[in-house]
Write a protein that holds these residues in place. Sequence first.
Motif, PDB file in Angstrom:
ATOM      1  N   GLU A 103       0.826  -1.201   0.000  1.00 42.68           N
ATOM      2  CA  GLU A 103       0.000   0.000   0.000  1.00 42.68           C
ATOM      3  C   GLU A 103       0.860   1.252   0.000  1.00 42.68           C
ATOM      4  O   GLU A 103       0.589   2.237   0.701  1.00 42.68           O
ATOM      5  N   ASP A 104       1.940   1.208  -0.798  1.00 43.86           N
ATOM      6  CA  ASP A 104       2.835   2.358  -0.914  1.00 43.86           C
ATOM      7  C   ASP A 104       2.714   2.929  -2.328  1.00 43.86           C
ATOM      8  O   ASP A 104       3.280   2.393  -3.280  1.00 43.86           O
ATOM      9  N   GLU A 105       1.984   4.025  -2.455  1.00 46.41           N
ATOM     10  CA  GLU A 105       1.701   4.583  -3.775  1.00 46.41           C
ATOM     11  C   GLU A 105       2.918   5.250  -4.401  1.00 46.41           C
ATOM     12  O   GLU A 105       3.052   5.277  -5.623  1.00 46.41           O
ATOM     13  N   VAL A 106       3.811   5.794  -3.568  1.00 43.06           N
ATOM     14  CA  VAL A 106       5.016   6.436  -4.116  1.00 43.06           C
ATOM     15  C   VAL A 106       5.894   5.403  -4.817  1.00 43.06           C
ATOM     16  O   VAL A 106       6.369   5.618  -5.933  1.00 43.06           O
ATOM     17  N   LEU A 107       6.097   4.247  -4.169  1.00 37.42           N
ATOM     18  CA  LEU A 107       6.899   3.194  -4.781  1.00 37.42           C
ATOM     19  C   LEU A 107       6.167   2.597  -5.989  1.00 37.42           C
ATOM     20  O   LEU A 107       6.794   2.249  -6.989  1.00 37.42           O
ATOM     21  N   LEU A 108       4.847   2.502  -5.899  1.00 31.64           N
ATOM     22  CA  LEU A 108       4.054   2.024  -7.038  1.00 31.64           C
ATOM     23  C   LEU A 108       4.247   2.944  -8.239  1.00 31.64           C
ATOM     24  O   LEU A 108       4.421   2.476  -9.382  1.00 31.64           O
ATOM     25  N   ALA A 109       4.243   4.249  -8.001  1.00 30.54           N
ATOM     26  CA  ALA A 109       4.454   5.207  -9.085  1.00 30.54           C
ATOM     27  C   ALA A 109       5.862   5.082  -9.664  1.00 30.54           C
ATOM     28  O   ALA A 109       6.051   5.113 -10.886  1.00 30.54           O
ATOM     29  N   GLU A 110       6.866   4.920  -8.799  1.00 30.66           N
ATOM     30  CA  GLU A 110       8.255   4.798  -9.263  1.00 30.66           C
ATOM     31  C   GLU A 110       8.413   3.607 -10.199  1.00 30.66           C
ATOM     32  O   GLU A 110       9.005   3.707 -11.292  1.00 30.66           O
ATOM     33  N   ALA A 111       7.877   2.441  -9.791  1.00 31.10           N
ATOM     34  CA  ALA A 111       7.971   1.253 -10.640  1.00 31.10           C
ATOM     35  C   ALA A 111       7.196   1.449 -11.946  1.00 31.10           C
ATOM     36  O   ALA A 111       7.643   1.030 -13.029  1.00 31.10           O
ATOM     37  N   SER A 112       6.045   2.091 -11.837  1.00 30.46           N
ATOM     38  CA  SER A 112       5.225   2.309 -13.028  1.00 30.46           C
ATOM     39  C   SER A 112       5.899   3.233 -14.023  1.00 30.46           C
ATOM     40  O   SER A 112       5.803   3.036 -15.245  1.00 30.46           O
ATOM     41  N   TYR A 113       6.603   4.261 -13.538  1.00 27.67           N
ATOM     42  CA  TYR A 113       7.296   5.188 -14.441  1.00 27.67           C
ATOM     43  C   TYR A 113       8.347   4.456 -15.269  1.00 27.67           C
ATOM     44  O   TYR A 113       8.420   4.591 -16.508  1.00 27.67           O
ATOM     45  N   TRP A 114       9.154   3.653 -14.603  1.00 25.84           N
ATOM     46  CA  TRP A 114      10.221   2.958 -15.335  1.00 25.84           C
ATOM     47  C   TRP A 114       9.633   1.911 -16.287  1.00 25.84           C
ATOM     48  O   TRP A 114      10.130   1.740 -17.409  1.00 25.84           O
ATOM     49  N   TYR A 115       8.570   1.266 -15.865  1.00 23.18           N
ATOM     50  CA  TYR A 115       7.935   0.280 -16.746  1.00 23.18           C
ATOM     51  C   TYR A 115       7.310   0.974 -17.950  1.00 23.18           C
ATOM     52  O   TYR A 115       7.390   0.482 -19.100  1.00 23.18           O
ATOM     53  N   ALA A 116       6.688   2.137 -17.714  1.00 24.28           N
ATOM     54  CA  ALA A 116       6.088   2.888 -18.819  1.00 24.28           C
ATOM     55  C   ALA A 116       7.161   3.316 -19.816  1.00 24.28           C
ATOM     56  O   ALA A 116       6.958   3.257 -21.046  1.00 24.28           O
ATOM     57  N   TYR A 117       8.301   3.710 -19.331  1.00 26.62           N
ATOM     58  CA  TYR A 117       9.389   4.126 -20.227  1.00 26.62           C
ATOM     59  C   TYR A 117       9.878   2.942 -21.054  1.00 26.62           C
ATOM     60  O   TYR A 117      10.156   3.066 -22.252  1.00 26.62           O
ATOM     61  N   LEU A 118       9.970   1.768 -20.404  1.00 26.17           N
ATOM     62  CA  LEU A 118      10.383   0.567 -21.127  1.00 26.17           C
ATOM     63  C   LEU A 118       9.363   0.226 -22.217  1.00 26.17           C
ATOM     64  O   LEU A 118       9.727  -0.073 -23.368  1.00 26.17           O
ATOM     65  N   LEU A 119       8.067   0.272 -21.868  1.00 28.50           N
ATOM     66  CA  LEU A 119       7.021  -0.048 -22.845  1.00 28.50           C
ATOM     67  C   LEU A 119       7.039   0.924 -24.015  1.00 28.50           C
ATOM     68  O   LEU A 119       6.888   0.534 -25.186  1.00 28.50           O
ATOM     69  N   ALA A 120       7.240   2.206 -23.700  1.00 27.09           N
ATOM     70  CA  ALA A 120       7.298   3.204 -24.770  1.00 27.09           C
ATOM     71  C   ALA A 120       8.476   2.934 -25.689  1.00 27.09           C
ATOM     72  O   ALA A 120       8.383   3.092 -26.915  1.00 27.09           O
ATOM     73  N   GLY A 121       9.590   2.502 -25.116  1.00 24.79           N
ATOM     74  CA  GLY A 121      10.753   2.174 -25.940  1.00 24.79           C
ATOM     75  C   GLY A 121      10.494   0.996 -26.858  1.00 24.79           C
ATOM     76  O   GLY A 121      11.144   0.859 -27.903  1.00 24.79           O
ATOM     77  N   GLN A 122       9.545   0.133 -26.485  1.00 26.03           N
ATOM     78  CA  GLN A 122       9.174  -1.013 -27.331  1.00 26.03           C
ATOM     79  C   GLN A 122       8.033  -0.674 -28.281  1.00 26.03           C
ATOM     80  O   GLN A 122       7.576  -1.533 -29.033  1.00 26.03           O
ATOM     81  N   GLY A 123       7.552   0.566 -28.196  1.00 32.74           N
ATOM     82  CA  GLY A 123       6.467   0.973 -29.082  1.00 32.74           C
ATOM     83  C   GLY A 123       5.088   0.708 -28.522  1.00 32.74           C
ATOM     84  O   GLY A 123       4.081   0.977 -29.181  1.00 32.74           O
ATOM     85  N   ALA A 124       4.980   0.208 -27.298  1.00 33.87           N
ATOM     86  CA  ALA A 124       3.674  -0.074 -26.689  1.00 33.87           C
ATOM     87  C   ALA A 124       3.190   1.181 -25.967  1.00 33.87           C
ATOM     88  O   ALA A 124       3.066   1.225 -24.729  1.00 33.87           O
TER      89      ALA A 124
END
Length: 569
Positions: free
Chosen positions: A278-299
């Motif tokens: 239930e830690d939203e700050v850490l959830l956001a941190e992981a989501s940011y890096w995952y979003a960047y990875l997905l964008a790099g793959q074109g998703a």
Amino acid sequence: MDDTLGKNGAEVAPQASSKSRQNENLTARWQVLLESAVRLDWECRTGEALEVGEAAYEAALEAGDVAGALRASHRLALIHFNKESLAEGLKICIRAETWLRYCQDQAAIISLQSIHGGLLVALGDLETGFALLTDCQKRTKSCTDPLANWRARTAYAVALFDTKDFDRATEAAAESLDYAETSALAKGSVLIARSIASRMAARALGEHRLAGREIDNALVARTEDQLRSILTEAQAENLPYEIAECHCYLGLLAWTRGEDAAAAAHYIAAIAASRVAEDEVLLAEASYWYAYLLAGQGAFGEAVSLLAAIEAMEAVLATPRMKLRHFDMRFRIAEMAGDWKAAFDYHKIYHEMVIEDYRRLASARAYTMKLALDLETMRRKEDSARLERERLLEENLRLAAEQREAVLASRTDPLTGLGNRRELQLRCRDWAESGVTHAALLLFDIDHFKRINDIFSHATGDMVLRQIAGLLGDIGPEGSLAIRMGGEEFLLLLPGTAAGDAFADAERLRLRVQDHEWSAVTPKLEVTCSIGLADWSLTDRLEAALHVADANLYAAKNAGRNRCMATPA
């Protein structure tokens, strides 16, 4: 036993015991509360941790323990810092500053000032914040508390990280970890040190890849080993926050090596564990890096969905630093997608927020200065009243000391420092109330004491009485009571002991008196004693048991003195 030590012990104990127990209870209370706050914080029960931490602060002040108040304030401010409620954390530190000048505990001062400096840096007051952190580093040279010294080093590394000086933060965190591992810190603290060092190293490596800079493969390997080790421990102890953090930064390391599939798996695991914690700050941190990875793959659709989910977390975007991070990531991903209009709009929002953030930081600095000025005004007003308070306090202390001395005098034999008959009555009543049902009585009489006074002088006799009192000190179980009954007669009560079992104690006392170096008092002086034993049930009158002990003492003297006698079973 040394006779001086025995005498002093007998004099001090009755005076100090009651006040000592009260202080110990108050100190134990704030310490228990603070330990509970730390545990609740570890369990991510932030609201409860803050409530209990505040109770620990109040309890420490009630106990008059300013070091305890500073330690509780450190924990409260640290919780606010970790939850990004920086202004609340700053208020805690400024409130606690009142007690700094009354505190001699360097460890408590370092702990508070390290989090205070970190909060100021996070709020943008770099000059004041780093000045405090530098002062903490200097204090560590004369502080012997490894936990406080580690906190100072860690706070400095975190402050560098907050200013986006990731490389220097990584170096400082590595030094802090080395200190933690070589200073015998508790397992939990070492785990935190390893977590911070690996997180900062992973973030620095990620920033290197974003900037197209060279990657230090040795640092990647070392950081990955640390994270996997922490992950193993966190999984064994079921620590969801630590599990999430490890997966997040293992994903970042995999991404720096170009291992996108492994990185995605770690990010997904980090997001799941963050939700459990239930830690939203850490959830956001992981989501940011995952979003960047997905964008790099074109998703791009999936990446935007992750960012949209973050926008639903009001608590995260309520923090200016996280809001800045969010719109910067929005701009980056829109730019990668070639959506120039969206990229422009997000970059414009980001730019406006940077300006707003500078204004916010300026306001925060102004607010800090106002609080400091208000505090100084309060201190001046306090100083004007301090002399009167000190005068009244001194008067109260004097009266209290006189009252304690009067009570002590009513219960203490002035020559030997042992209790008198009044002390005997009070202690017997306490035993009865606490559940003690029986005791052994050792009625003790110095052999031929009149002859000692006549031959060697009454001054020598007084010295013999004082040294006898010292020799009674540690006979019998804990809680035994030594009383001077009058003249050369003493009484030793052993609670919870039968007379038959106390015979060995009586013999040990008799031999101790016989073998004592009496020649050090005066040449040719020899002292022996006779002891009569009796059983006493606390439901019976004490006088009856004393009568039996006196009869046995009389029998011991008639049998030639220097011996112990008990009624046959």
